[in-house]
Design an enzyme around this catalytic site. Structure first.
Site, mmCIF file in Angstrom:
data_model
loop_
_atom_site.group_PDB
_atom_site.id
_atom_site.type_symbol
_atom_site.label_atom_id
_atom_site.label_comp_id
_atom_site.label_asym_id
_atom_site.label_seq_id
_atom_site.Cartn_x
_atom_site.Cartn_y
_atom_site.Cartn_z
ATOM 1 N N LYS A 204 -16.621 -4.993 -4.289
ATOM 2 C CA LYS A 204 -15.327 -4.319 -4.246
ATOM 3 C C LYS A 204 -15.158 -3.538 -2.938
ATOM 4 O O LYS A 204 -14.118 -3.589 -2.284
ATOM 5 C CB LYS A 204 -15.187 -3.394 -5.460
ATOM 6 N N HIS A 242 -5.255 -21.593 13.534
ATOM 7 C CA HIS A 242 -6.610 -22.149 13.471
ATOM 8 C C HIS A 242 -7.084 -22.060 12.018
ATOM 9 O O HIS A 242 -6.934 -21.017 11.381
ATOM 10 C CB HIS A 242 -7.527 -21.327 14.382
ATOM 11 N N ARG A 244 -9.781 -21.550 10.583
ATOM 12 C CA ARG A 244 -10.804 -20.581 10.171
ATOM 13 C C ARG A 244 -10.553 -19.188 10.744
ATOM 14 O O ARG A 244 -11.455 -18.372 10.826
ATOM 15 C CB ARG A 244 -12.196 -21.103 10.576
ATOM 16 N N CYS A 258 -7.142 3.039 -0.963
ATOM 17 C CA CYS A 258 -8.263 2.104 -1.072
ATOM 18 C C CYS A 258 -8.817 1.725 0.287
ATOM 19 O O CYS A 258 -9.960 2.021 0.614
ATOM 20 C CB CYS A 258 -7.808 0.843 -1.798
HETATM 21 N N1 SAJ Z 1 -1.896 -2.821 6.716
HETATM 22 C C1 SAJ Z 1 -1.869 -3.088 8.083
HETATM 23 N N2 SAJ Z 1 -2.013 -4.379 8.501
HETATM 24 C C2 SAJ Z 1 -2.162 -5.419 7.636
HETATM 25 C C3 SAJ Z 1 -2.190 -5.130 6.240
HETATM 26 C C4 SAJ Z 1 -2.047 -3.828 5.810
HETATM 27 O O1 SAJ Z 1 -1.748 -2.187 8.917
HETATM 28 O O2 SAJ Z 1 -2.274 -6.554 8.106
HETATM 29 C C5 SAJ Z 1 -1.773 -1.444 6.225
HETATM 30 C C6 SAJ Z 1 -0.569 -1.220 5.296
HETATM 31 O O3 SAJ Z 1 0.605 -0.952 6.013
HETATM 32 C C7 SAJ Z 1 -1.048 -0.048 4.461
HETATM 33 C C8 SAJ Z 1 -2.564 -0.250 4.392
HETATM 34 O O4 SAJ Z 1 -2.884 -1.159 5.411
HETATM 35 O O5 SAJ Z 1 -0.780 1.183 5.117
HETATM 36 C C9 SAJ Z 1 -3.082 -0.762 3.052
HETATM 37 O O6 SAJ Z 1 -2.249 -1.776 2.505
HETATM 38 P P1 SAJ Z 1 -2.795 -3.035 1.680
HETATM 39 O O7 SAJ Z 1 -1.638 -3.809 1.209
HETATM 40 O O8 SAJ Z 1 -3.759 -3.801 2.485
HETATM 41 O O9 SAJ Z 1 -3.639 -2.412 0.482
HETATM 42 P P2 SAJ Z 1 -3.393 -1.456 -0.793
HETATM 43 O O10 SAJ Z 1 -4.104 -0.187 -0.488
HETATM 44 O O11 SAJ Z 1 -1.977 -1.387 -1.227
HETATM 45 O O12 SAJ Z 1 -4.151 -2.263 -1.964
HETATM 46 C C10 SAJ Z 1 -5.432 -2.803 -1.737
HETATM 47 C C11 SAJ Z 1 -5.374 -4.221 -2.246
HETATM 48 N N3 SAJ Z 1 -6.321 -5.014 -1.534
HETATM 49 C C12 SAJ Z 1 -5.970 -6.152 -0.917
HETATM 50 O O13 SAJ Z 1 -4.832 -6.553 -0.805
HETATM 51 C C13 SAJ Z 1 -7.126 -6.940 -0.398
HETATM 52 C C14 SAJ Z 1 -5.654 -4.333 -3.742
HETATM 53 O O14 SAJ Z 1 -5.945 -5.671 -4.108
HETATM 54 C C15 SAJ Z 1 -6.831 -3.456 -4.164
HETATM 55 O O15 SAJ Z 1 -6.957 -3.477 -5.561
HETATM 56 C C16 SAJ Z 1 -6.543 -2.051 -3.751
HETATM 57 O O16 SAJ Z 1 -6.439 -2.031 -2.322
HETATM 58 C C17 SAJ Z 1 -7.679 -1.181 -4.273
HETATM 59 O O17 SAJ Z 1 -7.478 -0.493 -5.276
HETATM 60 O O18 SAJ Z 1 -8.775 -1.235 -3.735
#
Ligand code: SAJ
Length: 427
Positions: A204, A242, A244, A258
């Site tokens: 996790k 790409h 990968r 998170c």
């Molecule tokens: N962000 C970026 N660039 C990106 C993606 C996100 O700057 O390419 C930023 C977003 O704007 C935001 C932050 O990252 O400020 C987090 O956003 P997120 O959508 O990645 O994550 P969370 O915190 O809403 O939810 C995540 C989720 N994880 C994933 O999508 C892999 C969720 O599945 C988890 O359950 C959750 O964290 C958790 O509880 O851990």
């Protein structure tokens, strides 16, 4: 299944999980230390927002399968879903996990199963929970079974993801894993993967750390691109063709509870080893200051002495109403430090939580010199530049690359995108 489940912690994860079990015919007792939340839920009212939660809660209570109080009850299975935040020193605060575990000790009986769902530093089940559970006098792994099964759902789509996502189950022994798998199979359609408790904790934490490191990489690429005349968004898009390569996107910072938290668990455990992880956190935490400085720089280049900013977006990501741990708040702090005036607007944050917040786009942009987009809400993507009136200078800084720059340029705006210096010479 005629088991009774007691769920400790009725927040974003615990409440949906509890009603899900209740909707599948299990008897569920939910527990929360927040008396107000308990009162509301008993009245079929919600203290959190989640699509589909209201009707499922109604059904659970109406069918007599869901009770709620501030105290645990005897049950077959105990699920702990409480917060596990970090403190000011970026160290895990496991007080809630400890207290929740202690609270169930008097109710545990031979044959019970305890499942931790909260995201925690690896070894928490073994080193923090087991010693507390030993106080029951039950033999761990023989009479009392324990496992970690981390939640992995995204707010807004919790019910869909609870059912369809794969699930990790890590027991302290085989019997614990098997019992946990049998329980979640009541509603999980994704594959349930079995491992040990510490590996499940690690899985996790590394999922979110992977995203944080990847975003830090994207943010670094954005800065490099700005210096060498490249549009990072185009470059990342092309690189991702790409098969990968999967580079995430840059932005004004990483928010939420998170992605910006979990990597610290690994840094705390192994500070001398987790160097890249630590650096990634530092890079992402530096983005709000970088964004604020960019505003300052733009004002200097345009010779604007007392520039005013219209901040669009307070939520930590697009199309949600959650502004806790939002990078926008940090950007605001840095603007304040730089002495730059602002008004903030977010159509999803319907109450004014900041002094200089408005519920009105017109008011936010009135007399502003620059629109600063910090969140990619649909409302901002679809915003029409012709409708924007009353600005002192027509500039827009888009940190999410979410507007149609040509439409804005056509309407006379200077458009600057984070990670793109291709158009800067026009300033
Ligand atoms: N962000 C970026 N660039 C990106 C993606 C996100 O700057 O390419 C930023 C977003 O704007 C935001 C932050 O990252 O400020 C987090 O956003 P997120 O959508 O990645 O994550 P969370 O915190 O809403 O939810 C995540 C989720 N994880 C994933 O999508 C892999 C969720 O599945 C988890 O359950 C959750 O964290 C958790 O509880 O851990």
């Amino acid at each position: 299944m005629d088991k009774k489940v007691c769920v400790i912690g009725l927040g974003y994860i615990g409440l949906p999980t509890a009603v899900m079990f209740a909707n599948h015919g299990l008897k569920v007792h939910g527990v929360d230390i927040n008396e107000n939340a308990v009162k509301l839920i008993n009245n079929k009212q919600l203290h959190i927002e989640e699509n589909g939660l209201q009707e499922r809660l109604n059904k659970a209570i109406d069918e007599g399968n869901f009770t709620v109080s501030t105290k645990p009850e005897q049950a077959d299975v105990f699920i702990i879903a409480v917060p596990s935040p970090i403190n000011e020193e970026k160290k895990a605060n496991l007080d809630y996990v400890r207290e929740a575990t202690k609270s169930i000790v008097p109710y545990l009986r031979n044959g019970n199963l305890v499942i931790l769902e909260s995201t925690v530093p690896p070894r928490t089940v073994e080193d923090v929970m087991i010693p507390i559970l030993e106080e029951t006098g039950l033999e761990i792994g023989e009479e009392l079974f324990v496992s970690h099964s981390p939640e992995r759902v995204i707010p807004g789509r919790v019910f869909e993801e609870l059912v369809n996502n794969d699930r990790i189950v890590g027991g302290i022994n085989e019997k614990s894993s098997e019992m946990t798998k049998n329980l979640y199979e009541v509603f999980v359609k994704g594959t349930i993967h079995i491992t040990d408790a510490t590996t499940a904790e690690m899985v996790k934490v590394i999922e979110n750390t992977y995203r944080d490191v990847n975003i830090a990489f994207a943010n670094e690429l954005a800065k490099i691109s700005e210096n060498i005349g490249v549009n990072v968004w185009e470059a990342i898009k092309l690189a991702n063709y790409h098969p990968r390569v999967n580079i995430h996107l840059p932005g004004p910072g990483v928010g939420g509870h998170c992605i910006a938290v979990d990597p610290w668990f690994l840094v705390e455990l192994q500070p001398d080893v987790a160097k890249m992880i630590h650096l990634a956190r530092t890079i992402n935490d530096g983005m709000p200051a970088y964004t604020a400085n960019k505003v300052k720089q733009l004002f200097a280049e345009k010779r604007i002495a007392h520039g005013r900013v219209a901040i669009l977006g307070l939520a930590f990501k697009g199309n949600i109403d959650d502004m806790r741990e939002s990078p926008s708040i940090e950007v605001i702090h840095h603007l304040e430090k730089l002495g730059i005036d602002y008004t903030a607007y977010d159509p999803h944050i319907k109450e004014n939580k900041l002094e200089r917040q408005t519920q009105n786009l017109e008011e936010a942009v009135n007399h502003a010199d620059l629109i600063l987009i910090l969140t990619d809400h649909n409302e901002f993507k679809e915003m029409l530049p012709e409708k924007i009136e009353g600005m002192r200078s027509k500039m827009i800084l888009d940190t999410k690359n979410c507007i149609n720059r040509f439409a804005w340029e056509k309407a006379g705006f200077t458009v600057v995108t984070l990670g793109d210096s291709k158009n800067l010479h026009k300033i």
